[in-house]
Design an enzyme around this catalytic site. Structure first.
Site, PDB file in Angstrom:
ATOM      1  N   ARG A 163       0.935  -1.257   0.215  1.00 45.24           N
ATOM      2  CA  ARG A 163      -0.086  -0.078   0.112  1.00 45.24           C
ATOM      3  C   ARG A 163       0.708   1.404  -0.029  1.00 45.24           C
ATOM      4  O   ARG A 163       0.623   2.213  -0.990  1.00 45.24           O
ATOM      5  CB  ARG A 163      -0.704  -0.056   1.344  1.00 45.24           C
ATOM      6  CG  ARG A 163      -1.959   1.235   1.274  1.00 45.24           C
ATOM      7  CD  ARG A 163      -2.725   1.386   2.397  1.00 45.24           C
ATOM      8  NE  ARG A 163      -3.445  -0.149   2.817  1.00 45.24           N
ATOM      9  CZ  ARG A 163      -4.209  -0.242   3.736  1.00 45.24           C
ATOM     10  NH1 ARG A 163      -4.418   0.640   4.592  1.00 45.24           N
ATOM     11  NH2 ARG A 163      -4.983  -1.399   3.777  1.00 45.24           N
TER      12      ARG A 163
ATOM     13  N   HIS B  85      -8.397  -3.535  -7.659  1.00 42.44           N
ATOM     14  CA  HIS B  85      -8.054  -3.070  -6.255  1.00 42.44           C
ATOM     15  C   HIS B  85      -9.431  -2.902  -5.624  1.00 42.44           C
ATOM     16  O   HIS B  85      -9.991  -1.759  -5.776  1.00 42.44           O
ATOM     17  CB  HIS B  85      -7.667  -1.610  -6.697  1.00 42.44           C
ATOM     18  CG  HIS B  85      -6.756  -0.853  -5.381  1.00 42.44           C
ATOM     19  ND1 HIS B  85      -5.611  -1.551  -5.111  1.00 42.44           N
ATOM     20  CD2 HIS B  85      -7.037  -0.080  -4.781  1.00 42.44           C
ATOM     21  CE1 HIS B  85      -5.143  -0.586  -3.960  1.00 42.44           C
ATOM     22  NE2 HIS B  85      -5.986   0.414  -4.032  1.00 42.44           N
TER      23      HIS B  85
ATOM     24  N   TYR C  16     -17.724  13.396 -14.767  1.00 40.64           N
ATOM     25  CA  TYR C  16     -17.373  14.395 -15.519  1.00 40.64           C
ATOM     26  C   TYR C  16     -16.157  14.343 -16.385  1.00 40.64           C
ATOM     27  O   TYR C  16     -15.968  14.961 -17.417  1.00 40.64           O
ATOM     28  CB  TYR C  16     -17.539  15.782 -14.909  1.00 40.64           C
ATOM     29  CG  TYR C  16     -18.952  15.996 -14.019  1.00 40.64           C
ATOM     30  CD1 TYR C  16     -19.977  15.918 -14.816  1.00 40.64           C
ATOM     31  CD2 TYR C  16     -19.030  16.166 -12.620  1.00 40.64           C
ATOM     32  CE1 TYR C  16     -21.337  16.082 -14.188  1.00 40.64           C
ATOM     33  CE2 TYR C  16     -20.335  16.142 -12.082  1.00 40.64           C
ATOM     34  CZ  TYR C  16     -21.448  16.205 -12.943  1.00 40.64           C
ATOM     35  OH  TYR C  16     -22.672  16.424 -12.270  1.00 40.64           O
TER      36      TYR C  16
END
Length: 763
Positions: free
Chosen positions: A39, A85, A129
């Site tokens: 991580r 993930h 968007y």
């Protein structure tokens, strides 16, 4: 005979009796290792954390190449969290946004379309968007994925596979840097210039025993996406990269592109005519949000911490342009810059921590040489794996080409076998000595392909493949050839990211700062005359200008005047409490005189029982006579009385019910001390007998059988001792002949001259 372990495994829901501390430590260790390796820390081979690697891999699977059309970011995020993930969509999208921000990454790996945030600190638009695709740098980082260069591992659900690392020849770890916090460790790596990384790597390949100093001649230090200046000395930077730990001072850049003179452009000064000027900031330190920096500067102006600065304006468009307007044309530009560096984030400190995962996934803090050496070793391994993979492809192709040549030489017989035999494959294999793959390939040929089976073309392809195979064999057998191949590929990379290219041009300057201009915050205060009024109950205020001290001031009911002095806003006021503690108050911080002021205890931590007995102006060369009610005292320099905190400074040590009774300035011409007690006895002694101290009880000035000290002062013996006469006349009386009262310090004294005040005070 060994015993066979017949212990049955515990069912998944079984209760296991185990000590709590060992169970907790075991599980926390698993969590910590997962956080470190999967991580938070980047892999030195491709410089990526798993989330970034999975993002780019998903975009590659979606064919989001630089030449292809954009796709919605939501599609990418959805594929990443669904296939690779299994974490929150917000965290994945934030990671993707950072890869696209040219002010966050030195060499962006994602090309965004839409609102991906800005350097002011505004967030990106929602992923429904925005659109994205990979950059050429990302494609280069993934070159060789189809050539057997890296291992593929199953995804979290075992349905698909993902690469363990990216094999491309791009030094992403140093080029783009990384930061992360794991369990018990962290990493913080700045971005660097690719051309410099390549130069240092080439030097290391040529000379594995190269000295660190030589590497630092080629590798100069950080190259941040937002530019700026690193102002530490070469020794500090070199030491940081040698050990893998350190920090750098990063400053914004002052540059005025519109200035006529080169010196003004470099200093960031724009001349406005009539002697007026303004400063222009064109670059800000890395990871500093422009909007918050402007707020910092504006707040410093509002808090009067920057009185020499009148205004700050943001005139930025695509390029940063912060305009700083000085309050006066007489302000020193360097003083203004230094004050901004000290008070705002125009100067920050970037910590270096080269903590990365090596090829065995072990976290290590590496120096520059060790880091580059490990990266070169990983690229050599990738080169070897690519060569072996290519050799396998050549062997498979050679097998088919040789079969085609046999078929061409015996074409009629091959056709006859195919037409007449029910099982032509074993017949062909037996008659021409073909392998199974060769016979299968010949049988699968289309008729139209027969015209292409020309012997010259097949033999030419065979020769080409054999030549390539020979070169690869020699490459694999020679470490020197492998290093030469790697150097050639690095040289090609440098051409693409060279200092003459827009992307490769160094943005951050490495230049040691000139010695810091030492300045006091007091120098930032605008000098104005004020009159300081302190009431009996401890309310203080400052009236503009020097008003008459004998005029009547308004006070709260039951309150009255205590002290009033003329001062400047640049002065420091020393307030002495009767418990021997001194406090310091800046005259510029006093409330105005329209009201009754403010209580001193709002600003200073004065004991509720303590009373202010004196208020004097601090002067660098001034000395004060300090005396307690017990008759003990000493002289102190006002510089030793200044307090840095609200709590003040204990100067006069008192015992029992003693109080600090006298705080009087000592004139430079004074040579004697006069002390009078409650018993109306007066003593005069030489000032030389009074010790200079910074703190303590002092010495006995006068001896008393009953009562204590009433007053004390210093004077010039030649001028005589003066005291105020009673009434409102304001007259003073001076006694010239003081020889009969002059004794050694600590004497009992004798009655004062006729006409001495009945309250036993000199004024």
């Amino acid at each position: 005979m060994a015993k066979t372990d017949t212990t049955e495994p515990h069912p998944i829901d079984a209760i296991v009796d185990t000590p709590f501390d060992s169970a907790l430590s075991e599980r926390y260790l698993v969590y910590a290792l997962s956080t470190i390796t999967a991580r938070s820390l980047p892999d030195l081979r491709d410089g990526l954390k798993p989330v970034h690697r999975r993002l780019l891999w998903a975009m590659r699977q979606l064919k989001l190449n630089p030449t292809d059309a954009f796709k919605k970011s939501a599609r990418v995020v959805g594929d990443v969290i669904g296939k690779y993930h299994p974490h929150g969509d917000a965290s994945v999208y934030d990671a993707m946004v950072r890869l696209a921000q040219d002010f966050a990454l030195r060499y962006p790996l994602v090309e965004g379309q839409g609102n991906f945030g800005n350097i002011d600190g505004d967030n990106a638009a929602a992923y429904r968007y925005t659109e994205a695709r990979m950059t050429r740098t990302a494609v280069r980082l993934m070159e060789g994925l189809d050539e057997g260069t890296v291992d593929f591992v199953p995804t979290y659900n075992g349905e698909e596979q993902e690469p363990e690392i990216f094999p491309g020849l791009f030094p992403n770890l140093l080029a783009n840097g990384s930061s992360g916090i794991a369990v018990g460790m962290a990493t913080n790596i700045p971005s660097h210039n690719v051309a410099e990384v390549v130069d240092a790597t080439l030097e290391l390949i040529d000379n594995p025993h190269v000295e660190h100093a030589r590497l630092m001649e080629l590798f100069h230090g950080p190259d941040f996406a937002t530019g700026g200046l690193v102002v530490d000395g070469p020794e500090v930077i070199a030491q940081a990269y040698e050990t893998g730990r350190g920090s750098f001072r990063v400053r914004g850049r002052f540059h005025a592109a519109e200035a006529e003179k080169q010196a003004d452009r470099d200093a960031g000064i724009e001349r406005l005519g009539s002697g007026q000027w303004q400063l222009v900031v064109s670059e800000i330190p890395y990871q500093v949000q422009k909007g918050k920096l402007i707020e910092q500067i504006a707040q410093a102006i509002a808090d009067r911490k920057l009185p020499i600065l009148e205004d700050v304006r943001d005139e930025s468009d695509e390029q940063i342009r912060l305009v700083l307007v000085p309050r006066s044309r007489n302000v020193d530009p360097e003083l203004l810059k230094e004050s901004l560096y000290k008070l705002t984030d125009l100067e920050t400190r970037f910590g270096l921590n080269l903590n990365v995962l090596d090829a065995t996934r072990t976290p290590m803090v590496m120096g520059l040489k060790e880091l580059l050496g490990n990266w070169v070793a990983s690229q050599i391994e990738i080169l070897q794996r690519r060569s072996l993979h290519r050799l396998e492809q050549i062997a498979r192709r050679l097998e088919l080409v040789e079969g085609y040549i046999i078929a061409f030489l015996n074409l009629d017989r091959v056709i006859e076998i195919i037409r007449t035999e029910d099982e032509p494959k074993p017949v062909m294999m037996a008659e021409f000595g073909l392998t199974d793959r060769q016979a299968e390939a010949i049988l699968n040929m289309r008729l139209r392909s027969l015209r292409k089976l020309e012997e010259m073309q097949l033999r030419q392809e065979k020769d080409t493949l054999l030549k390539e195979k020979d070169e690869l064999d020699r490459l694999l057998a020679s470490p020197a050839r492998q290093r030469t191949r790697l150097k050639r590929e690095l040289a090609d990379l440098r051409k693409e990211y060279g200092p003459e290219t827009p992307l490769g041009r160094r943005r951050t300057s490495i230049e040691e700062a000139a010695p810091t201009v030492e300045f006091s915050m007091d120098a930032m205060i605008e000098k104005e005359p004020i009159t300081v009024i302190l009431s009996q109950r401890g309310w203080v205020r400052g009236a503009r200008g020097h008003v008459p001290l004998d005029q009547e001031f308004k006070f709260k009911e039951g309150d009255g005047p205590a002290f009033a002095v003329h001062a400047q806003t640049t002065d420091k006021l020393l307030l002495a409490a009767d418990n021997g503690r001194f406090f310091t108050l800046g005259a510029d911080k006093l409330p105005g005189a329209r009201g009754f002021g403010e209580p001193l205890r709002n600003t200073l931590d004065i004991d509720t029982e303590a009373q202010i007995v004196a208020m004097v102006l601090h002067s660098p060369d001034q000395r004060l006579l300090l005396a307690a009610s017990t008759g003990k005292g000493f002289a102190a320099a006002t510089a030793d009385l200044l307090a840095e905190t609200r709590k003040g400074r204990q100067v006069v040590n008192l015992k029992g019910d003693a109080k600090l009774a006298v705080v009087r300035p000592i004139a430079s011409t004074d040579d004697h001390v006069a002390v009078v007690g409650d018993n109306r006895k007066l003593v005069v002694f030489n000032l030389e007998e009074l010790p200079d101290m910074a703190r303590g009880q002092g010495v006995q000035l006068q001896r008393y059988r009953d009562g204590g000290m009433a007053d004390a002062r210093t004077f010039r013996l030649e001028d005589g001792l003066s005291w105020a006469m009673g009434g409102e006349s304001g007259r003073t009386r001076t006694e010239q002949e003081m020889w009969q009262w002059k004794v050694a310090r600590g004497g009992a004294g004798r009655m004062p001259p006729q006409g001495f005040p009945r309250d036993n005070r000199f004024s």
